[in-house]
Design an enzyme around this catalytic site. Structure first.
Site, short mmCIF file in Angstrom:
data_model
loop_
_atom_site.label_atom_id
_atom_site.label_comp_id
_atom_site.label_asym_id
_atom_site.label_seq_id
_atom_site.Cartn_x
_atom_site.Cartn_y
_atom_site.Cartn_z
CG ASP A 679 51.54 53.14 28.62
OD1 ASP A 679 52.19 53.15 27.54
OD2 ASP A 679 51.86 52.46 29.62
CE LYS A 683 51.97 49.04 29.33
NZ LYS A 683 52.02 49.40 30.75
#
Ligand code: ADP
Ligand code: ASP
Ligand code: MG
Length: 815
Positions: A679, A683
């Site tokens: 994750d 980003k």
């Protein structure tokens, strides 16, 4: 003296007639010597037209006739004292009987000439004026009914007759002398030709009657009483935010009404203009309101334009030909021909190459125009100097009007920007030679959207409305709704933004409401009034609704919505999303979406993809746009990992900290989903791409937090067992760090186009040293922020802050 003209809606019912009577009486008692002009009761002119056309086709008309009779009789029964009713009912019945005879004649002949039609529809004004004069007579005995066809003399152009001014002047003068002490109720709309046959002045022509009487009698004012607060900035039936204009010049009123503002009939302005008599448009149902004054001077105004009007149905005829079109002789012949044949050319544009002419006409005239052109230019067509005329239908005209326009640069830019942003294709443009108007031809289906968008653009001090379609009603979606609900009034009052959520869907149900879904009860409405959810249908419905300033919000975490983004941008709808999938997939997809949004002039905002509500994406964008050069980004963008390392100190074991994080709900069900760094990697990837690097996820160097044994475990339980065994490994790391006065951090960095994420030990001089709780942190080192990097720090997860970030993006759409 003063003219008081009341339109159909003002004499459409018992209640409205009462309002008319009190306005007339007040003026009469105040000694203003009013002369009253009335239209037919509302709907009656249309009904008469229908009866006449039905009769010509042999269809029955008796029921409609009965309806007309009842409508008038009801007024007699309610507003005239019983003892006076009989003669009035008798006279009305006589008029209705005459009308019936005429209609039967039409049925027998199976033919309806324009002359017969005018005669038939004249009964509308004749009945209403007779009736209202009789009601008024009870209070003002001087009331008298006048059939204006004896005084208004015209040519024989039935349906749209032209005034014989000298004769009309004489007759009206004479009438005013013989009836000096009377309160006259004069039929609007009708006149007669030299043979005394009844003619009409064109639909809406009662306004014109009022101006004719006003001009001959040198009235002090011509008051046009209707059912709205004067002339508004746009048609209030389409643009809800339209507002009333206090002042207009004759020219402005003429242009607005010529381009469709039905509230006043364009020729009305001419007689008033000649004598400089003010026309005042007022509301019968709000008599205290001052209305709109139309006079010589346009007056000052806060806005660059006065109003926007539209003609919803026009056809456009295109003529091309290198040999002919554009030559002055050609246009002269063309437009003389059309004028001679009574074809009204609404608008003309000519391409700069001068090889083509485009003009707009009423759709009913287009066929005739083509035939006329084919006859007139037969030789040129044969010689291929001219191509066959091409007709396009289903078009509308939108015009912006105002005398200040020519003094204000950028008006057409503003108009086209508003249209372009909303995906409205402009087919042709014309600027009036007066420069008092700019008109555009657009597709009919876009008209309502265009009017609203252009209105928002020009009357910017007014609030802007965003139409929101939201998918995903989980934590973030529902928190967003409650935030929107709480902030609604504030936004409207302080920021002039109105946010209307018009479509909501989750995976089970979807619901639409064009007027805005009540955010106090969206759950119930979705459940009870909604339909079974289907994303494709949701999106096509959103596109069909064709609303201005439209925003699609993706508050889901699934992949499917992102497959529609391109298509959504193509229909000129902006997207706001907290969903990272679209931006972190293949680079080519990222690129395509950004380019498509840019090409269509819409926004693609995803601040919450990185660090929830923290301003990170926007800061990066602003830095780049302002010409700064990015040298390095360092960041901790995982709240979970942040929490774990911030608490992995003193006696705590790594195992205990991870367990605790899971108990507190910080981690995914399988903590490796967080600790694996995927994750976080997404980003960083998005930031890298936003910084201008074409990076794929495979380019990212993703360092491990966990030893191999933990990663290989087959279940969450097995993982924890391995994690317990790895205690020594983590304790060693911790000891090593502590001995050097450092802390362990899992840091992402972007430098020279390379993204890496790794475990690092940092000392207290590093900005990430003092990070606490589950905060995110990012530091931007740039040409400008070289000595001391620009740091953004704060909570980077949670429904409240994420929804707030989506909210902030939403408010920025179109800014
Ligand atoms: P009347 O029966 O009084 O002659 P009309 O129906 O002819 O009234 O005209 C009034 C109507 O014109 C209003 O009810 C309104 O819906 C419509 N209209 C269209 N454009 C405008 C505008 N720009 N300003 C005011 N009214 C408008
Ligand atoms: N009654 C006519 C019409 O409906 C004239 C008017 O109302 O002005 O067009
Ligand atoms: Mg009217």
């Amino acid at each position: 003296m003063k003219i008081l003209k009341f339109g159909g809606t003002s004499v459409g019912s018992v209640e409205s007639i009462k309002a008319v009577l009190s306005i007339v009486k007040e003026s009469y008692d105040a000694g203003e010597k009013p002369l009253v002009v009335l239209s037919a009761m509302s709907g009656i002119t249309n009904l008469l037209t229908k009866m006449a056309e039905d009769a010509a086709e042999g269809k029955p008309f008796a029921e409609d006739l009965k309806l007309m009779e009842e409508k008038h009789f009801e007024v007699v029964k309610k507003l005239i004292a019983v003892k006076f009713q009989n003669p009035v009912l008798t006279r009305l019945k006589l008029l209705i009987n005459e009308l019936e005879d005429l209609l039967q004649g039409v049925t027998a002949l199976k033919e309806l000439s324009n002359q017969s039609k005018d005669l038939i529809i004249s009964y509308g004004e004749r009945c209403s004026n007779y009736l209202v004069s009789k009601v008024m007579e009870q209070e003002i005995p001087e009331s008298e009914y006048i059939n204006a066809s004896y005084y208004i003399k015209t040519d024989s152009n039935f349906g749209n007759a032209h005034l014989n001014e000298p004769l009309t002047n004489q007759l009206i003068q004479a009438l005013s002398q013989t009836h000096a002490d009377k309160l006259l109720f004069v039929t609007g709309f009708i006149g007669s030709n030299e043979k005394g046959r009844i003619t009409t002045l064109g639909r809406g022509g009662s306004d014109y009657t009022a101006a004719i009487f006003g001009s001959v009698l040198n009235a002090t004012a011509i008051e046009i009483w209707t059912d709205v607060n004067g002339m508004l900035t746009a048609d209030p039936r389409i643009v809800k935010k339209a507002f009333s204009l206090p002042l207009l010049s004759y020219t402005e009123a003429m242009e607005l009404s010529y381009f469709g503002a039905k509230v006043i009939y364009p020729p009305t302005m001419v007689p008033a203009f000649m004598k400089k008599i003010p026309i005042i448009i007022r509301n019968t149902f709000q008599p205290k309101f001052s209305g709109t004054v139309i006079q010589f001077e346009s007056g000052k105004s806060a806005y660059p334009i006065k109003g926007i009007s539209s003609i919803s149905e026009v056809s456009v005829i295109n003529l091309t030909g290198s040999g002919m079109v554009g030559k002055s002789g050609f246009s002269g012949r063309l437009f003389t021909l059309l004028a001679r044949e009574q074809i009204n050319v609404i608008l003309i544009t000519q391409s700069s190459s001068e090889h083509s002419i485009t003009f707009a006409v009423n759709p009913n005239d287009s066929q005739k125009a083509v035939e006329l052109i084919q006859n007139e230019f037969e030789l040129e067509l044969l010689a291929n100097k001219l191509s066959m005329p091409v007709v396009e239908g289903d078009l509308s005209i939108l015009a912006i009007v105002g005398e200040n326009m020519k003094r204000t640069p950028g008006m057409s830019g503003k108009l086209f920007h508003a249209l372009g942003r909303n995906g409205i294709n402009v087919r042709a443009i014309a600027q009036g030679s007066s420069e008092f108007n700019i008109s555009v031809i657009i597709n009919k289906e876009d008209l309502s959207k265009a009017l609203n968008a252009v209105h928002d653009a020009f009357f910017a001090e007014l609030k802007k409305t965003l139409h929101v379609f939201n998918i995903g009603t989980g934590n973030i979606g529902s928190t967003l709704f409650s935030q929107l609900n709480k902030q609604h009034d504030f936004l409207e009052e302080q920021n002039d933004i109105e946010i209307k959520v018009v479509g909501i869907s989750n995976s089970r149900r979807m619901y639409f409401n064009e007027d805005g879904i009540d955010l106090n009860s969206w759950k119930e409405e979705l459940e009870n009034d909604g339909e079974v959810a289907d994303l494709a249908t949701f999106i096509s419905k959103m596109q069909e609704m064709n609303l201005p300033n439209c925003v699609f919000i993706d508050n889901t975490a699934s992949k499917l919505p992102s497959t529609y983004y391109e298509n959504i941008f193509q229909s000129n709808i902006s997207i706001v999303t907290c969903n990272k999938i679209a931006n972190s997939g293949d680079y080519s997809q990222y690129r395509l979406l950004h380019e498509t949004a840019r090409k269509h002039g819409v926004d693609f905002f995803y601040e919450t993809n990185v660090g929830a509500g923290l301003p990170i994406v926007r800061v990066l964008k602003d830095l780049m746009m302002s010409g700064d050069r990015l040298l390095k980004i360092e960041a901790i963008l995982s709240g979970t990992i942040s929490y774990i390392f911030n608490n992995f100190k003193g006696d705590a074991s790594f195992y205990d900290v991870v367990k605790k994080a899971q108990e507190l709900g910080f981690t995914e069900p399988d903590p490796r989903d967080d600790l694996g760094g995927i994750d976080f990697m997404r980003k960083m990837l998005i930031l890298g791409r936003d910084a201008g690097y074409p990076i794929e996820s495979s380019d990212v160097e993703l360092g491990n937090i966990l030893p191999e044994s933990c990663l290989q475990a087959n279940s969450v339980d097995e993982f924890y067992a391995e994690l317990l065994k790895a205690d020594d490994y983590f304790n060693n790391l911790k000891r090593e760090a502590e001995e050097q006065g450092k802390v362990i951090r899992y840091i992402g960095s972007l430098e020279n186009g390379k993204v890496s994420i790794s475990l690092q030990m940092v000392d207290e001089s590093h900005p990430f040293y003092a990070l606490s709780g589950s905060d995110n942190i990012i530091s931007f080192t740039t040409e400008r922020y070289k000595e001391r990097p620009l740091v953004v720090k704060g909570p980077g997860a949670g429904a409240e802050v994420t929804a707030a970030g989506v909210f902030a993006d939403l408010v920025n759409v179109g800014a």
